[in-house]
Enzyme design. Structure first.
Site, PDB file in Angstrom:
ATOM      1  N   PRO A   1       8.075   9.099  -1.078  1.00 44.27           N
ATOM      2  CA  PRO A   1       8.442   8.461  -2.345  1.00 44.27           C
ATOM      3  C   PRO A   1       8.658   6.964  -2.140  1.00 44.27           C
ATOM      4  O   PRO A   1       9.172   6.545  -1.126  1.00 44.27           O
ATOM      5  CB  PRO A   1       9.764   9.134  -2.720  1.00 44.27           C
ATOM      6  CG  PRO A   1       9.862  10.339  -1.882  1.00 44.27           C
ATOM      7  CD  PRO A   1       9.041  10.082  -0.658  1.00 44.27           C
ATOM      8  N   GLU A   2       8.251   6.185  -3.132  1.00 43.16           N
ATOM      9  CA  GLU A   2       8.506   4.757  -3.068  1.00 43.16           C
ATOM     10  C   GLU A   2       9.965   4.500  -3.436  1.00 43.16           C
ATOM     11  O   GLU A   2      10.633   5.339  -4.029  1.00 43.16           O
ATOM     12  CB  GLU A   2       7.606   4.031  -4.076  1.00 43.16           C
ATOM     13  CG  GLU A   2       6.138   4.216  -3.812  1.00 43.16           C
ATOM     14  CD  GLU A   2       5.500   2.998  -3.163  1.00 43.16           C
ATOM     15  OE1 GLU A   2       6.156   1.944  -3.080  1.00 43.16           O
ATOM     16  OE2 GLU A   2       4.354   3.110  -2.718  1.00 43.16           O
TER      17      GLU A   2
ATOM     18  N   LYS B   1      14.677   3.841   0.919  1.00 47.14           N
ATOM     19  CA  LYS B   1      14.307   5.236   0.671  1.00 47.14           C
ATOM     20  C   LYS B   1      15.512   6.170   0.739  1.00 47.14           C
ATOM     21  O   LYS B   1      15.356   7.377   0.684  1.00 47.14           O
ATOM     22  CB  LYS B   1      13.268   5.683   1.702  1.00 47.14           C
ATOM     23  CG  LYS B   1      12.071   4.764   1.834  1.00 47.14           C
ATOM     24  CD  LYS B   1      11.245   4.802   0.566  1.00 47.14           C
ATOM     25  CE  LYS B   1       9.981   3.945   0.722  1.00 47.14           C
ATOM     26  NZ  LYS B   1       9.137   4.374   1.818  1.00 47.14           N
TER      27      LYS B   1
ATOM     28  N   ASN C   1       3.880   2.949   0.628  1.00 46.06           N
ATOM     29  CA  ASN C   1       2.489   2.713   0.996  1.00 46.06           C
ATOM     30  C   ASN C   1       1.629   2.230  -0.173  1.00 46.06           C
ATOM     31  O   ASN C   1       0.668   1.518   0.023  1.00 46.06           O
ATOM     32  CB  ASN C   1       1.896   3.974   1.614  1.00 46.06           C
ATOM     33  CG  ASN C   1       0.779   3.645   2.579  1.00 46.06           C
ATOM     34  OD1 ASN C   1       0.870   2.653   3.319  1.00 46.06           O
ATOM     35  ND2 ASN C   1      -0.274   4.422   2.538  1.00 46.06           N
TER      36      ASN C   1
ATOM     37  N   ARG D   1      -1.077   4.877   8.503  1.00 46.48           N
ATOM     38  CA  ARG D   1      -0.998   4.894   7.036  1.00 46.48           C
ATOM     39  C   ARG D   1      -2.233   4.210   6.464  1.00 46.48           C
ATOM     40  O   ARG D   1      -2.736   3.224   7.025  1.00 46.48           O
ATOM     41  CB  ARG D   1       0.265   4.135   6.562  1.00 46.48           C
ATOM     42  CG  ARG D   1       1.570   4.606   7.190  1.00 46.48           C
ATOM     43  CD  ARG D   1       1.870   6.071   6.894  1.00 46.48           C
ATOM     44  NE  ARG D   1       1.921   6.365   5.478  1.00 46.48           N
ATOM     45  CZ  ARG D   1       2.998   6.171   4.710  1.00 46.48           C
ATOM     46  NH1 ARG D   1       4.095   5.690   5.219  1.00 46.48           N
ATOM     47  NH2 ARG D   1       2.972   6.478   3.420  1.00 46.48           N
TER      48      ARG D   1
END
Ligand SMILES: [Zn+2]
Length: 298
Positions: free
Chosen positions: A2-3, A55, A174, A269
């Site tokens: 999750p952002e 986060k 990301n 990533r």
């Protein structure tokens, strides 16, 4: 993962439901938390504040007890009216905080710890206040200073990897990593030693704008259930608004060149970029020729 904006919304929803309320029940499937609760029970404490730090979702209780959770890929916090049926099985429940009207249920949360104010200050994992792009105390100048300072310490670190480092700037995930670099016209593979003050300023400023633009006020619509993933109903609109993320092989919305993708960093990533809008700067192995070859073959 999750952002930060998702965690921010989660924290705000939790804050509006259980903030200021007395805890009437606490359950956990995590032995470490259960042990602390045995010694210093949560029931009777007041939920003083719920905040996001990057986060991490941080829940402060009266009497100097703080519950810190990280969702990683799988975790989510749900809010239910007392007695309402949960949308996930009980076996996935890790933490329940009950108040008179609400149940805040943490499902599949892989990382959860209790802290005191002091131990939280000492924690190297949970970002300090002010580092979180979405926190009220975040200042662009301070974020730029962090980025520049990190560059001095790790001059050969690649900028896209650094943007994901939650100890430098907390909150970027990301998706925004690639979007911010595109907006700032910075090639994701550039080393920190090549990043200018001006570029750092643009990146941090854009990061803050993007993150804030995605924080929608979801207050007052009855039951709010926030999961670790974005709400799918908005996915279409969101995709259309993205410049490069998940657009490899498609034309750059700005210049028409082919958007590239490459795995980057030890965590591999996905990084997306336009080789024309984000030209390579620096020496050594470059990311640019790949783009040129690709364009010639087009
Ligand atoms: Zn372009």
């Amino acid at each position: 993962m999750p952002e930060g904006d998702t965690i921010y919304r989660t924290a705000r929803a939790l804050e509006s439901a259980i903030g200021g309320k007395v805890v009437t029940g606490f359950e956990t499937g995590l032995a470490m938390l259960a042990r602390v609760n045995d010694d210093a029970p949560l029931v009777g404490r007041v939920v003083k504040k719920v905040e996001s730090r990057g986060k991490w979702c941080v829940i402060h209780f009266s009497g100097d007890l703080i519950l810190v959770t990280h969702m990683l890929m799988s975790g989510s916090w749900h809010l239910y009216r007392t007695g309402e049926r949960w949308q996930m099985g009980r076996s996935r429940m890790r933490v329940v905080i009950r108040t008179a009207e609400w149940e805040a249920v943490g499902f599949n949360i892989p990382v959860a710890e209790f802290h005191t104010e002091r131990s939280l200050m000492r924690s190297s994992e949970v970002p300090k206040l002010g580092a979180d792009i979405l926190s009220g105390s975040f200042k662009v100048e301070a974020g730029v200073a962090r980025l520049i300072a990190y560059g001095h310490e790790y001059p050969d670190a690649e900028i896209a990897v650094v943007l994901l480092n939650q100890r430098v700037l907390a909150g970027l995930g990301n998706v925004y990593k690639s979007e911010v670099l595109f907006a700032a016209e910075v090639n994701p593979f550039r080393e920190m030693r090549t990043i200018t003050q001006g570029e750092a300023e643009v990146m941090v400023d854009v990061a803050q704008r993007y993150m804030k633009a995605n924080v929608v006020d979801g207050k007052g619509d009855g039951i709010v259930t926030y999961s670790g993933n974005r709400r799918t109903t908005h996915a279409m609109n969101r995709e259309e608004r993205l410049w490069v993320y998940r657009r490899q092989g498609q034309e750059c919305r700005r210049c028409g060149a082919v958007v590239m993708m490459r795995k980057q960093g030890v965590q591999a990533r996905s990084t997306y970029w336009c080789p024309e809008c984000q030209p390579w700067v620096g020496t050594g192995e470059t990311a640019a020729p790949v783009g040129r070859v690709d364009r010639l073959l087009r």
